[in-house]
Every structure is written in C-alpha cells, then in structure tokens.
Design an enzyme around this catalytic site. Structure first.
Site, PDB file in Angstrom:
ATOM      1  CG  HIS A   1      -8.608   1.428   7.990  1.00  0.00           C
ATOM      2  ND1 HIS A   1      -9.787   1.226   8.665  1.00  0.00           N
ATOM      3  CD2 HIS A   1      -8.835   2.448   7.140  1.00  0.00           C
ATOM      4  CE1 HIS A   1     -10.688   2.085   8.229  1.00  0.00           C
ATOM      5  NE2 HIS A   1     -10.137   2.853   7.296  1.00  0.00           N
ATOM      6  CD  GLU A   2      -6.154   4.197   4.696  1.00  0.00           C
ATOM      7  OE1 GLU A   2      -6.773   4.203   3.620  1.00  0.00           O
ATOM      8  OE2 GLU A   2      -6.576   4.782   5.703  1.00  0.00           O
TER       9      GLU A   2
ATOM     10  CG  HIS B   1     -10.541   1.833   2.594  1.00  0.00           C
ATOM     11  ND1 HIS B   1     -11.894   1.645   2.732  1.00  0.00           N
ATOM     12  CD2 HIS B   1     -10.186   2.678   3.593  1.00  0.00           C
ATOM     13  CE1 HIS B   1     -12.328   2.328   3.777  1.00  0.00           C
ATOM     14  NE2 HIS B   1     -11.308   2.969   4.325  1.00  0.00           N
TER      15      HIS B   1
ATOM     16  CD  GLU C   1     -13.624   4.766   6.780  1.00  0.00           C
ATOM     17  OE1 GLU C   1     -12.727   4.464   7.585  1.00  0.00           O
ATOM     18  OE2 GLU C   1     -13.417   5.068   5.597  1.00  0.00           O
TER      19      GLU C   1
END
Lengths: 127, 189, 400
Positions: free
Chosen positions: C145-146, C149, C227
């Site tokens: 997930h990071e 980003h 997100e």
C-alpha cells in the site's frame, strides 16, 4: 518506561522471550499488553473491577489512571489495570501472592502463565 | 499566388503533425523496450541470487536430512541445469525446475524439528523464500512491461511506426505448470 | 499502468492549478480590500510569496521533517531482515527503479507511512507496533500500500495539495482577523469608498470564509481517492488482497494511539492516526475512507486486478467507480488471479518483535546483563539504583 508508583526508570527482565518491567525502588512489576498476549494467547485475564483506598496510579504508556481489579482465584489479589488495555501493574508481593493463590487453587489462569509466574517469581515469604 | 498559399500551408501543417505524432510513437516504443530490458535485468538479478544461495542451503541442511538424499540431489541437479542452460528458453525451463525442487525441499524440511529450530536455517529459509517471492514479483512486473510493449508494437496505428523501425514483440516469462505458479509453500514460523 | 501515472501527473497539475487559482483570487480580493482600489495585484503577490515560501520549505524539508516529527530511525537489513525483504519484494512488484529507505518508529500503535518527493528518494516507515502485530503476509500488504503511494506519485500530489490548502487557510485566517480589527475599512473610507471597493469587500469576505473550506474539501477528496487507489494497487502488487484486508482489520482494532502524528501528516499514514477505532470517519472531512469499507472491498475482489477492485468498490459502496478509466484499460488491470490463501500455519510475529526490541534497546543505550539463571536484564541509561536484582534467582547484579 517509568514506574507508575515511584516514577523512576524501570529495568527490563527477559525470560523465555517474555519481557517484564521491574522497578528497583519498589519491586513492582509491569506486564505489557503484548507480553500478556504472548503468555495468555486468546484467554482473557479473569478480573473484576474493585474499589480500594490504594493510591490511584497512571499508566506508564498512555498516562490514563489505572483501574483497580481483583484477579486470581477468589479475587484476593488487587492489581492495577490500564482501562485502555496497555497492561497490568503488580505492586511488591502481589505477583508472589497471586502465585501462592494459584498454588492453593487450580484454575483461574492458564497453566502456562502459572508456570511462568512461579518460575520468575518464586514465592519468598516475608521478602 | 495567394490562393495557392492556403492549401500549401495546410498540407505543410498536416505533415508536421504527422511527423510529430511519429516521433511521439517512436519515443514511446523506445521507452517501452527499455522498460522491458530493465525489468528483465531485475528478474535476472534475483535468479542469480537464488543460484548463489543454494550451496549454502545444501551445506546447512545436509547434516539434518540424511534420509532425504534424493531431494537434496534433485536441488543440486536442478541448479546445475540452470548453470548449463544455453538458450533463454532452456534457462527459463531450468529455473522453473529449480523452483519446484526447492519447494519440495522446504516441504520435507517440515518433518525435521531440529532443522527448523536452527537459527541459521531460519534465516536462510527467509532469504530463499523472499528471493522466490522476488523472482515472482519481478516476473510479474516483467510480464506487464512486455504486455505494454507488445500492445504498442501490434496495435494500429502504432504498428506502422513499429514496423518501420523493426520493433518486435517480446516473449512472456510464464511458469507453465499451474502448481509452480505460486511461491513454494514455506512456513515462516 | 504508465498511463495511470501520466493521468496522475495531469491531475496533480489540474489540482495545483485550480487551488492556485483559488489562492490568487483570495489574494486579489484581499488586496482590493486592504490596499484600496487597484491593490489586487499586490494582494496576489503577497499570496504567491506565502505559497512559494511554504512550497519550497515543504519541497526541500518535507520528508525530513515528517520523518523526524514521527521519530523514525533509519534501519538496515541486518536489523530487520524480513521487513527489508518485504520492501525489496514490493519494490520489484511496483517496478520502482530503486528501493526506498526503510525507517522504524518506536511506537506501540501499529501504523505506517511513505514519504519522499520522487520514487528515487522515497522512504517507507513502519511503527514497532506494526512489526509486533502483523504476520508476513499482512506486513507485505501494508508495505505494498505504501509502495503504491510512492509509485502513483501520491506523495508529491499530497505534498502540493497540502501546502496549497495550508497557504489558503493561513491567508484567509489572517485576512479575516484583519477585517475583524477594521484594518481595511478605515483606509477605504480615506480613499472615498468607491463602489467597486464595496463589491471587493463583499467578495473578500465570502472568499475568506469559503476558500479554506473549499481547499480542505479538495484536499480530503483527493486524499481519500488516493487511499482506495493505493489499496487497489497493493492488491495487484501482492496478488493477495486478504493480506492487506487482515492487516487493516488488526491495525484498526489496536487500542493505542500514535504519538508523533498531526493533522498535517495524517493523510500520509495507512490509517488515520488521529481517529480512534470504531469512530465513524465516513464524512467529507475524513482523510481516510472508513476501514471496514476498505476491508469489505478488498475481501469481495475475487481477482487481484484493478478491474476486480473497481467492480468490488461499486458493489460494496454503491457509488461509481474509483479507479481511473486509463488504469482500468491499462495492462495492470488484466484481472490476474489472486494468490490462494496459504495453507501453512499462521506465521509467528515473535521473531520480528525480538528484532524490534533488540534494535530499540541498542538505540536507547540500554545495557544488557545476562543472569546465570537464564534471564536477561536490560538496564536503561538513566537507571537510578547502583544494582539490579534478578527476580528469578535473587542475584544482585552490580551495575557500577
């Protein structure tokens, strides 16, 4: 981490990969939530909320006032518990008292916990 | 003369737009091809890393797993096959075989509690399992870049530019056997 | 996938432009009000200078400030081999040229964030609580997930958006305070109070009240969308949506609150560090979508591609799609099958917990004393007593 009772730095004792925080000044013991989980697995600690005239202490992690709870068979031992679930605080003798209680009556805490506590805190009368 | 100027200008403009479009497509193709090269280099790095880790693994495991001689020899043989592979196709075939052989080794290691308790084996196991994952993820990304390039090369109208400058489609790195598609089942406990 | 990054760049640009327009308008109206008729240009200049200074500060200091505010420590592979491996794995899956620096924060609240202006100088930070709580697959989901980003250029976008929103809020607040104290009115009276000024004053007041709200709404809307997209990307990187779903569930159930987080840095974290578990966050002012919704979307995906995520998003929320069309048509979308659930026993997190302890005891300057009975005593640097007792065997260890 500071002792909730005397506010001095505690030292850490590690045994069988479980870590406890001890205060050299008052001999109290702090059980972190994580350490309790390692000990207990999913079993909840049997505890009932109580009132007592012992001084109220603050959680060393989240600074909230600790609740007084009775634990062990018969609920004879009074300890402090963080309302947030950060952990448990045992004053001097309280761990030994709990171990003694657990020796008298089976059950109450899972055997693994009783065994660990009895190993690390052998009951020493009067000490 | 003035009446000729307008169509000439329009034609020149159109030609300029066409050339600009061609340059754009060409640059896109070059970028896509470079990405395929880069992503293959990543796969290659991980495959080499696995190749280098295996002797260490065999050395660690040997003492504990005397009854698994066949499994150990299969891993050593699969590694040798990778080293001896000539063409790219042979190499990929051999790498798949090595993945399978390692998977079997880790599967049987479950039956050796002494081995699993060894700190050396635990860290080697994490390294190899992670390298296996990295091969998988690098392959996943490589295939995406190949798909991107192939789409650009084969789809109209980009295929005109691709044809003019001899851009070809690349081959995917597929693991044929469905059972080998996932990383070997390795316990991290 | 490349098209998606390009779309993000266009979107960042549009966002920066529209917010800049808002900022300029605010500056113009404020200038007309405070500096008198014709002062609009001066106001715009003031607004631009404020914005430029803030942007430069954020651009050159932003990640460093964020990491130090959060109390993050740079770690190496020897300290946390598994965490390092996972970050490396996700770097490959995301196709980033270079592995981000890895940081660990000593905080019992499980959380994580990524920072860095460009993928080349990005950093991923996780808390010690996260390492203690999550198993390998879950940790992989969070890191993915990071990494999403980083790869989707969200950090850049959020940095710009955050600074713009911040500049607008500061200017509007200063302006309103100035009006409250009557700063502009006396001057306009001195100049004869032309009709145009009355209009400018009205516009200024309306703008100063509305602009900050508008700016923050843009910011929050963008943040929430990022997100969902990062969740979708994480599923496609790992091919295992359940890892992230189960991690989000565990993180949201943890009782601890994160220490070093402020409302400015909140959108960077994997879950909003300022909201308590169970608190509703599904409104226009939340930086993060509600966790149970994110979990339900991930669990209903079926496959692991963007197409699967988009379909699941529609089904769970009843709203329109969340993944940009360009990404749905791109190659990452080709609905790859999700990895089956591993049939191995739940991996233990104890090894990670031990690495966390070792690392922070070392960092914290603790002294290690091994007792003959098998216990290990760790003595803090500011320990007041000259000796420490082993509770198990009663030995007093001399510390002098």
């Amino acid at each position: 981490m500071k002792c909730p009772a005397c506010r001095v730095s505690m030292y850490v004792v590690e045994y069988r990969r479980i870590e406890l925080d001890l205060c050299a000044a008052c001999d109290g013991v702090w059980f972190d939530r994580g350490e309790l989980d390692l000990l207990l697995g999913d079993e909840p600690v049997l505890a009932q909320v109580a009132t007592a005239d012992e001084p109220t202490r603050a959680c060393p992690l989240c600074d909230r006032p600790l609740d007084k709870v009775n634990i062990g068979p018969g609920g004879r031992v009074l300890v402090d518990r963080c309302p947030q679930g950060c952990g448990l605080w045992f004053d001097r003798h309280e761990v030994a008292e709990l171990v003694a209680d657990l020796d008298d009556a089976a059950g109450g805490l899972p055997p693994a916990v009783r065994e660990f506590l009895a190993e690390v805190f052998p009951a020493k009368g009067g000490k | 003369m003035a009446f000729l100027l307008v169509p000439v200008l329009v034609l020149l403009g159109l030609a300029a737009v066409l050339v600009m479009w061609g340059i754009g497509v060409y640059n896109g193709l070059v970028a896509a091809r470079n990405r395929v090269k880069e992503s293959w280099a990543q796969v290659d790095v991980q495959l080499k890393r696995r190749f280098d880790l295996i002797p260490n693994l065999i050395e660690t495991v040997k003492g504990y797993m005397q009854h698994e001689r066949a499994t150990l020899e299969a891993v050593t043989a699969a590694r040798a096959a990778v080293g001896g592979a000539g063409t790219q196709a042979q190499r990929l075939e051999a790498e798949s075989g090595l993945t399978a052989a390692l998977g079997r080794l880790f599967a049987v290691s479950e039956a050796y509690p002494d081995l699993k308790a060894s700190a050396n084996f635990a860290s080697l196991q994490e390294e190899l399992a992670s390298t296996e994952n990295k091969i998988g993820f690098a392959r996943q990304f490589y295939n995406e870049t190949v798909m991107n390039l192939n789409n650009k090369v084969q789809m109209f109208p980009g295929n005109i530019i691709a044809g003019m400058f001899h851009f070809g489609a690349e081959t995917f790195f597929e693991v044929k056997d469905e059972a080998q598609r996932e990383a070997p089942k390795v316990s991290f406990s | 996938m490349w098209e998606q990054i390009a779309a993000n760049r266009r979107k960042s640009f549009l966002l920066v432009m529209s917010a800049a327009l808002l900022l300029g308008l605010l500056g113009w109206a404020g200038g007309e009000y405070f500096l008198g008729k014709g002062g609009g240009a001066g106001g715009v200049l003031v607004a631009l200078v404020v914005w430029l200074v803030m942007t430069l500060a954020a651009w050159f200091q932003g990640d460093g400030i964020m990491l130090s505010v959060a109390g993050a420590h740079r770690v190496q592979k020897d300290d946390f081999p598994q965490l390092f491996n996972i970050v490396e794995e996700m770097t490959l899956a995301a196709g980033l040229g270079r592995m981000p620096a890895v940081y660990v924060i000593d905080d019992p609240a499980p959380n994580a964030f990524a920072t860095g202006r460009k993928p080349e100088n990005a950093a991923v930070a996780v808390t010690s609580g996260l390492l203690r709580t999550l198993d390998r697959d879950e940790l992989q989901g969070v890191v993915a997930h990071e990494m999403a980003h980083v790869r989707n250029r969200d950090i850049q976008l959020m940095l710009f958006a955050g600074v713009l929103a911040g500049a607008i809020v500061i200017l509007a607040e200063t302006g309103l305070r100035g009006m409250w104290m009557g700063g502009g009115r006396s001057r306009s009276r001195r100049e004869g109070g032309a009709d145009g000024n009355g209009l400018a004053a009205l516009l200024a007041i309306v703008l100063m009240i509305l602009a900050p709200i508008l700016a923050q709404l843009i910011y929050f809307a963008v943040s929430r969308r990022r997100e969902y997209l990062a969740d979708a990307s994480a599923a496609s990187f790992t091919r295992y949506p359940e890892g992230l779903a189960s991690a989000l569930e565990k993180i949201s159930l943890a009782p601890q609150r994160l220490g070093g987080a402020t409302s400015a840095t909140a959108p960077m974290y994997i879950i909003n560090p300022l909201k308590r578990a169970g608190q509703a966050a599904a409104n226009a002012t939340g930086t993060h979508p509600p966790i149970d919704e994110r979990v339900r979307i991930l669990r209903a995906m079926g496959g692991a591609g963007f197409v699967d995520y988009d379909r699941s998003y529609r089904e769970v929320t009843g709203r329109g799609g969340v993944v940009p069309k360009s990404a749905l048509a791109g190659d990452g979308a080709q609905a790859p099958a999700a990895r089956p659930a591993p049939d191995r026993p739940a991996p233990s997190t104890r090894e990670n917990a031990r690495q966390v302890d070792d690392f922070f005891y070392r960092k914290g300057g603790y002294r290690t004393v091994a007792c003959a009975c098998g216990t290990t005593l760790r003595i803090p640097p500011d320990f007041a007593t000259p000796s420490a007792k082993c509770p198990r065997c009663g030995t007093m260890h001399d510390l002098r």
